[in-house]
Write a protein that holds these residues in place. Structure first.
Motif, PDB file in Angstrom:
ATOM      1  N   ASP A  95       0.901  -1.114  -0.007  1.00 16.49           N
ATOM      2  CA  ASP A  95      -0.103  -0.115   0.229  1.00 16.49           C
ATOM      3  C   ASP A  95       0.693   1.189  -0.116  1.00 16.49           C
ATOM      4  N   LEU A  96       0.952   1.997  -1.065  1.00 15.26           N
ATOM      5  CA  LEU A  96       1.778   2.970  -1.089  1.00 15.26           C
ATOM      6  C   LEU A  96       1.025   4.494  -1.508  1.00 15.26           C
ATOM      7  N   SER A  97      -0.436   4.395  -0.877  1.00 11.10           N
ATOM      8  CA  SER A  97      -1.144   5.592  -1.159  1.00 11.10           C
ATOM      9  C   SER A  97      -0.737   6.558  -0.038  1.00 11.10           C
ATOM     10  N   GLU A  98      -1.119   7.990  -0.349  1.00  8.19           N
ATOM     11  CA  GLU A  98      -0.747   8.964   0.434  1.00  8.19           C
ATOM     12  C   GLU A  98      -1.461   9.049   1.860  1.00  8.19           C
ATOM     13  N   MET A  99      -2.970   8.803   1.661  1.00  5.55           N
ATOM     14  CA  MET A  99      -3.803   8.785   2.630  1.00  5.55           C
ATOM     15  C   MET A  99      -3.528   7.748   4.101  1.00  5.55           C
ATOM     16  N   VAL A 100      -2.845   6.472   3.348  1.00  3.87           N
ATOM     17  CA  VAL A 100      -2.702   5.614   4.388  1.00  3.87           C
ATOM     18  C   VAL A 100      -1.323   6.031   5.170  1.00  3.87           C
TER      19      VAL A 100
ATOM     20  N   THR B   7      10.137   6.224   5.156  1.00  3.55           N
ATOM     21  CA  THR B   7      10.671   5.759   3.747  1.00  3.55           C
ATOM     22  C   THR B   7      10.097   4.594   3.336  1.00  3.55           C
ATOM     23  N   TYR B   8      10.309   4.419   1.948  1.00  2.36           N
ATOM     24  CA  TYR B   8      10.088   3.264   1.274  1.00  2.36           C
ATOM     25  C   TYR B   8      11.003   2.465   0.664  1.00  2.36           C
ATOM     26  N   ALA B   9      12.188   3.180   0.883  1.00  2.00           N
ATOM     27  CA  ALA B   9      13.439   2.619   0.264  1.00  2.00           C
ATOM     28  C   ALA B   9      13.699   2.669  -1.231  1.00  2.00           C
ATOM     29  N   CYS B  10      12.960   3.377  -1.852  1.00  2.00           N
ATOM     30  CA  CYS B  10      12.908   3.325  -3.423  1.00  2.00           C
ATOM     31  C   CYS B  10      12.304   4.710  -3.746  1.00  2.00           C
ATOM     32  N   SER B  11      12.355   4.991  -5.191  1.00  2.00           N
ATOM     33  CA  SER B  11      12.079   6.219  -5.647  1.00  2.00           C
ATOM     34  C   SER B  11      10.712   6.245  -6.316  1.00  2.00           C
ATOM     35  N   PHE B  12       9.828   7.125  -6.360  1.00  2.00           N
ATOM     36  CA  PHE B  12       8.611   7.322  -6.746  1.00  2.00           C
ATOM     37  C   PHE B  12       8.712   7.827  -8.074  1.00  2.00           C
ATOM     38  N   ALA B  13       9.864   8.565  -8.278  1.00  2.00           N
ATOM     39  CA  ALA B  13       9.909   9.330  -9.470  1.00  2.00           C
ATOM     40  C   ALA B  13      10.753   8.561 -10.704  1.00  2.00           C
TER      41      ALA B  13
ATOM     42  N   SER C 231       6.533   1.067  -7.756  1.00  2.00           N
ATOM     43  CA  SER C 231       5.455   0.252  -7.943  1.00  2.00           C
ATOM     44  C   SER C 231       6.005  -0.905  -8.892  1.00  2.00           C
ATOM     45  N   SER C 232       7.029  -0.888  -9.351  1.00  2.00           N
ATOM     46  CA  SER C 232       7.826  -2.311 -10.001  1.00  2.00           C
ATOM     47  C   SER C 232       9.127  -2.048  -9.631  1.00  2.00           C
TER      48      SER C 232
END
Length: 576
Positions: A211-216, A280-286, A293-294
């Motif tokens: 779950d990578l959503s902002e609201m969460v 942190t998610y230890a990854c980049s969204f950009a 996501s992948s």
């Protein structure tokens, strides 16, 4: 990241429900003015051009310190004391906060917020008060003895991550003091009346998997902002004293959201305060490729999917198809050590290293089959298979909280213990190799399926072996805490692993109970058959030409296919 219309409508509804019918615009801001209440979270949309002015009014006289913080998921925001921020009066990041030391008679605090991107950024803000208690008992001030960062009092936690580990560091705290008083000296001494008596409890909190959503994030970060909620929801990892360095390392979990925070505790007054939580998610969204996501590369998916197909076959039919089992185990044994070697000594790209590892693994598997064919040593083959199962068993032991014990920070202690546990498996089953082979093929083969699942769906079970690989490849990974979340997905996948392993072992035990333990020595069998054919003239195979003659005949047959056919009939004139 721009918000979708659905997100805006959802946020508006949340605002209506929470604030008794207030409009969407007043929920987020009111003409650039953000009215806050102490201890209450407020969602706000920030932009780059118009800073938000956050104000708290009517602050009680017994409040000595107010810590204001703002959080966004991936876009940096700027928080400052002044409308025109300077280096010493502002902070920039996704999780930032400021400490306001209140003056006598002060009842209003003001901060300014804005984003660093042109699009609107969803963030959540809160101001947490710390009050003077009876008999002048005060809470410590997070970051009150900062000597490393820009702010004079810096309650922020600074986080850096790689694919291997996460590093958090922070500024030491100071003792609390009343309004108008001078702050206690940070270096006046190391006794019980100085800041050296303070303790730092480091907490970690895992967000829901996949779950990578902002609201969460916005809803869960509220659980890690105040002292009591941190203790109720977070996992206490360790306690630091003032003599320890103010930095901690954790293993990196790409794609898994994690929130860290620190509670500074005064054991003399039994008071405490919290730093600014950081996530942190230890990854980049950009990133366009290999983003949050992948995460898994295509080469990784192909490699482990192929391994899973072979592993699933080995899980149920490994002992029956003995040579296939040897190829599978030899592949794993060789591929692991070859990948470590080639990563250590070369700077090749990941895809090329994985390709070479696959080739080396295939060669290793075929070599193990060839050694069995020539020498027929069950003991040698079962030692390799037992080591593979032993390595998986030992990795599972250190995957538990036992692996985070401080004694195993020492590499010598860790590797001696790890090797002893791994070698215990082939030693224990030296008298019953068939049972060992069935157990190894069932357990290791089913775990190959789990590794393939981890390429498509996040699961912590992949770190059973990944943490071992990280420790082999990285000299400083021993300092990282390696515990991982265990949530719904992990329980489901663990059930799948258990079901596959038990089914594979049970099927093989029932099928093989009346069969010979292992096939006969292939080389001796072949040699005996060759001698029989050469001496038995009644055997049709006795009259088979030698291999060289057969190859020569085949080549002549192929050559005849390309020769021009000679015409039939008489072509010479008749002799008269």
């Amino acid at each position: 990241m721009p918000l979708s219309p659905f997100s805006l409508v959802l946020l508006g509804l949340l605002g209506v429900l929470r604030y008794g019918g207030a409009s969407v615009s007043s929920f987020f801001c009111n003409a650039g003015l953000l009215e806050l209440s102490l201890g209450k979270f407020r969602n706000v949309l920030l932009n780059q051009t118009n800073p938000e002015e956050a104000v708290i009014r009517n602050i009680a006289s017994n409040v000595t310190v107010v810590i204001f913080q703002v959080h966004a998921q991936q876009s940096d925001v700027v928080i400052s004391f002044d409308k025109n921020p300077s280096v010493n009066s502002s902070g920039t990041g996704v999780d930032k906060g400021l400490v306001s030391i209140l003056r006598p008679q002060q009842s209003v605090c003001t901060w300014y917020l804005r984003s660093l991107v042109a699009s609107q950024v969803l963030s959540t803000a809160i101001s947490i008060p710390y009050m003077e208690k009876v008999f002048c008992v005060l809470d410590p001030i997070p970051g009150g003895c900062n000597l490393e960062f820009d702010l004079e009092v810096d309650p922020n936690i600074y986080l850096d991550y790689t694919l291997v580990d996460i590093h958090i560091k922070f500024a030491p705290a100071n003792l609390g003091y009343t309004r108008g008083a001078n702050p206690p000296s940070c270096d006046s001494g190391t006794g019980q009346n100085s800041r050296w008596r303070l303790r730092y409890d480091v907490y970690r909190y895992f967000l829901p998997e996949n779950d990578l959503s902002e609201m969460v994030l916005m809803s869960h970060i509220q659980k890690m902002s105040e002292v009591q909620s941190i203790k109720a929801n977070g996992i206490k990892m360790l306690t630091l004293t003032t003599d320890d360095k103010t930095n901690v390392y954790f293993s990196s979990l790409p794609g898994q959201g994690v929130i860290y925070n620190i509670i500074v505790w005064d054991p003399l007054w039994n008071t405490s305060a919290a730093y600014i939580p950081v996530h942190t998610y230890a990854c980049s969204f950009a990133d366009l490729v290999d983003n949050c996501s992948s995460l898994s590369k295509l080469s990784t998916k192909v490699f482990f999917t192929a391994l899973a197909v072979l592993g699933l076959f080995t899980c149920f039919f490994g002992h029956r198809f003995w040579k296939t089992d040897l190829v599978f185990m030899g592949f794993i044994f060789t591929a692991f050590f070859f990948f470590v070697f080639i990563t250590r000594v070369t700077g090749l790209g990941y895809d090329l290293r994985l390709t070479l590892t696959a080739v080396a693994g295939i060669i290793g598997g075929l070599f193990l089959v060839a050694s069995w064919w020539r020498f027929g040593s069950v003991l040698l083959c079962m030692f390799v298979i037992g080591l593979v199962l032993g390595f998986l068993f030992s990795s599972t032991v250190f995957f538990t909280p036992l692996g985070d014990y401080r004694v195993f920070r020492d590499d010598v202690v860790f590797w001696v213990t790890f090797s002893s546990v791994a070698l215990m498996i082939p030693v224990l089953f030296v008298g019953c190799p068939r049972i060992l082979n069935i157990l190894a093929s069932g357990i290791v083969g089913s775990y190959a399926v789990i590794l393939a699942i981890a390429c498509y769906v996040y699961t912590s079970l992949a770190y059973i072996t990944l943490d071992l690989l990280r420790r082999v490849l990285n000299d400083y990974f021993s300092r990282a805490y390696t515990n991982v979340p265990f949530q719904t997905n992990d329980f489901i996948i663990l059930s799948v692993w258990t079901m596959l392993a038990l089914s594979g072992v049970t099927v093989q035990l029932r099928r093989e109970r009346s069969e010979v333990p292992f096939p006969p020595h292939p080389y001796l069998t072949w040699k005996r058959e060759r001698e029989r054919r050469s001496t038995n003239v009644l055997d049709p195979s006795h009259h088979i030409p030698p291999l060289r003659e057969r190859i020569h005949n085949k080549l002549l047959h192929i050559k005849e296919c390309f020769q021009k056919e000679q015409p039939a009939g008489e072509r010479t004139p008749l002799l008269l």
